[in-house]
Design a protein around this motif. Structure first.
Motif: not given
Length: 78
Positions: A49-59
Protein backbone atom coordinates in the motif's frame (compact mmCIF):
# COMPACT_ATOMS: atom_id res chain seq x y z
CA UNK A 1 19.83 7.62 -16.76
CA UNK A 2 20.80 5.21 -13.99
CA UNK A 3 20.98 6.28 -10.40
CA UNK A 4 22.98 4.95 -7.48
CA UNK A 5 19.85 3.23 -6.15
CA UNK A 6 19.30 1.55 -9.55
CA UNK A 7 22.78 0.07 -9.31
CA UNK A 8 22.19 -1.01 -5.72
CA UNK A 9 18.94 -2.71 -6.73
CA UNK A 10 20.61 -4.52 -9.63
CA UNK A 11 23.45 -5.65 -7.36
CA UNK A 12 21.00 -6.88 -4.70
CA UNK A 13 18.97 -8.80 -7.30
CA UNK A 14 22.11 -10.40 -8.72
CA UNK A 15 23.40 -11.40 -5.29
CA UNK A 16 20.06 -12.86 -4.17
CA UNK A 17 19.63 -14.76 -7.41
CA UNK A 18 23.16 -16.18 -7.11
CA UNK A 19 22.46 -17.24 -3.51
CA UNK A 20 19.21 -18.98 -4.48
CA UNK A 21 20.97 -20.80 -7.32
CA UNK A 22 23.83 -21.85 -5.02
CA UNK A 23 21.39 -23.12 -2.39
CA UNK A 24 19.68 -25.23 -5.06
CA UNK A 25 22.98 -26.45 -6.52
CA UNK A 26 24.19 -27.58 -3.09
CA UNK A 27 20.91 -29.24 -2.14
CA UNK A 28 20.06 -26.76 0.61
CA UNK A 29 16.74 -25.74 -0.92
CA UNK A 30 14.78 -27.66 -3.54
CA UNK A 31 13.49 -25.76 -6.55
CA UNK A 32 9.89 -25.70 -5.30
CA UNK A 33 11.02 -23.96 -2.10
CA UNK A 34 12.98 -21.38 -4.09
CA UNK A 35 9.94 -20.72 -6.26
CA UNK A 36 7.92 -20.37 -3.04
CA UNK A 37 10.35 -17.75 -1.73
CA UNK A 38 10.07 -15.83 -4.99
CA UNK A 39 6.26 -16.07 -4.98
CA UNK A 40 6.15 -14.78 -1.39
CA UNK A 41 8.38 -11.86 -2.35
CA UNK A 42 6.19 -11.04 -5.36
CA UNK A 43 3.03 -11.24 -3.23
CA UNK A 44 4.51 -8.82 -0.70
CA UNK A 45 4.96 -6.26 -3.44
CA UNK A 46 1.63 -6.97 -5.13
CA UNK A 47 -0.16 -6.30 -1.84
CA UNK A 48 1.81 -3.19 -0.87
CA UNK A 49 0.00 0.00 0.00
CA UNK A 50 1.02 3.62 -0.30
CA UNK A 51 0.77 6.44 -2.76
CA UNK A 52 -0.03 5.71 -6.40
CA UNK A 53 3.66 6.13 -7.21
CA UNK A 54 4.76 3.73 -4.45
CA UNK A 55 2.17 1.14 -5.49
CA UNK A 56 3.34 1.40 -9.11
CA UNK A 57 6.93 0.82 -7.99
CA UNK A 58 5.91 -2.22 -5.96
CA UNK A 59 3.91 -3.63 -8.88
CA UNK A 60 6.97 -3.23 -11.13
CA UNK A 61 9.06 -5.18 -8.62
CA UNK A 62 6.39 -7.90 -8.44
CA UNK A 63 6.33 -8.09 -12.24
CA UNK A 64 10.10 -8.53 -12.32
CA UNK A 65 9.99 -11.31 -9.71
CA UNK A 66 7.18 -13.03 -11.60
CA UNK A 67 9.26 -12.85 -14.79
CA UNK A 68 12.11 -14.58 -12.96
CA UNK A 69 9.71 -17.29 -11.80
CA UNK A 70 8.48 -17.72 -15.38
CA UNK A 71 12.00 -18.52 -16.50
CA UNK A 72 13.71 -15.22 -17.06
CA UNK A 73 17.25 -14.30 -16.04
CA UNK A 74 19.51 -17.14 -14.94
CA UNK A 75 17.04 -19.02 -12.73
CA UNK A 76 17.51 -22.63 -13.80
CA UNK A 77 14.87 -25.32 -14.01
CA UNK A 78 15.82 -28.85 -12.93
Amino acid sequence: MSTKSDHAGQAALSICEALLLAMNDHGLLPEHEIVGVLRDAAASHQNAVGTEFEIAQHRSVADLINAIIAGGNSFRRS
